[in-house]
Design an enzyme around this catalytic site. Structure first.
Site, PDB file in Angstrom:
ATOM      1  N   ASP A  97       0.967  -1.130  -0.194  1.00 54.58           N
ATOM      2  CA  ASP A  97      -0.012  -0.062   0.027  1.00 54.58           C
ATOM      3  C   ASP A  97       0.763   1.273   0.099  1.00 54.58           C
ATOM      4  O   ASP A  97       1.933   1.042   0.895  1.00 54.58           O
ATOM      5  CB  ASP A  97      -0.766   0.140   1.185  1.00 54.58           C
ATOM      6  CG  ASP A  97      -1.852  -1.104   1.350  1.00 54.58           C
ATOM      7  OD1 ASP A  97      -1.968  -1.845   0.330  1.00 54.58           O
ATOM      8  OD2 ASP A  97      -2.769  -0.860   2.027  1.00 54.58           O
ATOM      9  N   HIS A 153       4.510  -7.375  -0.395  1.00 51.18           N
ATOM     10  CA  HIS A 153       4.045  -8.782  -0.951  1.00 51.18           C
ATOM     11  C   HIS A 153       4.764  -8.966  -2.511  1.00 51.18           C
ATOM     12  O   HIS A 153       5.320  -7.848  -2.820  1.00 51.18           O
ATOM     13  CB  HIS A 153       2.570  -8.985  -1.178  1.00 51.18           C
ATOM     14  CG  HIS A 153       1.781  -8.735   0.084  1.00 51.18           C
ATOM     15  ND1 HIS A 153       1.205  -9.896   0.590  1.00 51.18           N
ATOM     16  CD2 HIS A 153       1.547  -7.858   0.936  1.00 51.18           C
ATOM     17  CE1 HIS A 153       0.639  -9.455   1.730  1.00 51.18           C
ATOM     18  NE2 HIS A 153       1.039  -8.313   2.039  1.00 51.18           N
ATOM     19  N   SER A 255       7.875   3.327   5.168  1.00 50.93           N
ATOM     20  CA  SER A 255       9.068   3.720   4.483  1.00 50.93           C
ATOM     21  C   SER A 255       8.725   3.774   2.915  1.00 50.93           C
ATOM     22  O   SER A 255       7.806   4.223   2.405  1.00 50.93           O
ATOM     23  CB  SER A 255      10.150   2.844   4.810  1.00 50.93           C
ATOM     24  OG  SER A 255      11.342   3.670   4.251  1.00 50.93           O
TER      25      SER A 255
END
Length: 289
Positions: A97, A153, A255
């Protein structure tokens, strides 16, 4: 300039001064330890303060509703089905995200962290066997805000043979810092993960970049946690296969991940600077053979 823009700019300036003019290593180590304190009162107060500063923090997507520590919330898992993975074989999906930052073509090894702030690819990725594959390829910078889901992911079906760890500083990676600190990504602590696609023509590499209050990258497929206290080998061998969408690891706080692709990939129309993307959203198309 409207008031909203002025307020945002002032807020970012204050954020830069607070997070980059304090001793970054000390503050990062302190927050790392503090966030792992398992005390109901401290956790409740910390989460309340965090929500004051992060209005877009969405805990309704989390798999559990109660957290034992701030770290437990930072590294939360999502409910099953909270993210939909684009299963199209030719599509490279977002590994996290994020907010889309700079993206585009790499010209003879040069790319940009912000307008007017170029850096060289081989400074970010010293291994020429990896960096040379993207000398004229594509890149996209994905910034994870502190309020976002912090796990990342696999963007494709692939296998990974090693993780390269590069120690460094812990500059903030927010937009104002990227406009003030030259070659920031090349200075910060980071890891290089070359994703082997099974194709000799199609290449994808992820570079997770740590930052202040983070400086901790945990990969599910290697034993050590990569942080400011890590003193092990820079190259960590492994043997792990991933299906697109499989979890690879997480940041402690939030980050940036820079995704690199060979020149035969094209950006999907939905990719826009400043846009929000979620894990599994389409980023690039590769026309695999």
């Amino acid at each position: 300039m409207n008031k909203a823009t002025e307020t945002l700019t002032f807020s970012e300036q204050v954020n830069f001064l607070v997070t980059n003019r304090l001793p970054r290593r000390w503050l990062t180590l302190f927050i790392g330890r503090f966030s792992k304190i398992e005390n109901p009162i401290i956790t409740k107060i910390s989460l309340t303060i965090w929500q004051w500063f992060a209005e877009d923090l969405r805990l309704d997507e989390a798999k559990k509703t109660k957290f034992t520590s701030l770290h437990d919330c930072f590294t939360r898992e999502l409910k099953d089905g909270a993210r939909v993975i684009d299963e199209t074989a030719d599509i490279v999906t977002s590994p996290c995200d994020a907010i889309v930052g700079e993206f585009g073509e790499i010209n003879d090894g040069q790319l940009f962290q912000a307008k007017g702030f170029p850096y060289q690819l081989n400074e970010l990725i010293p291994d020429v066997n990896v960096s040379d594959k993207y000398k004229n390829g594509k890149f996209i910078t994905l910034r994870l805000k502190s309020s976002m889901y912090h796990r990342f992911h696999s963007p494709i079906n692939c296998h990974v043979n090693k993780v390269t760890y590069i120690s460094g500083d812990t500059w903030n990676v927010n937009p104002i810092a990227l406009k003030k600190v030259e070659r920031l990504f090349c200075k910060n602590e980071r890891a290089v993960i070359d994703l082997h696609t099974g194709s000799e023509q199609h290449h994808i590499t992820l570079v997770p970049v740590a930052a202040i209050l983070v400086a901790s990258m945990k990969f599910n497929f290697i034993k050590p946690t990569l942080d400011l206290l890590y003193q092990g080998p820079n190259e960590i061998d492994c043997k792990q296969s991933f299906t697109k969408g499989d979890e690879m690891g997480y940041f402690q706080h939030g980050s940036t991940i820079i995704l690199f692709a060979s020149s035969n990939y094209t950006f999907c129309e939905e990719v826009k600077k400043g846009a929000r993307v979620n894990v599994g959203n389409a980023l690039l198309e590769g026309h695999l053979i």
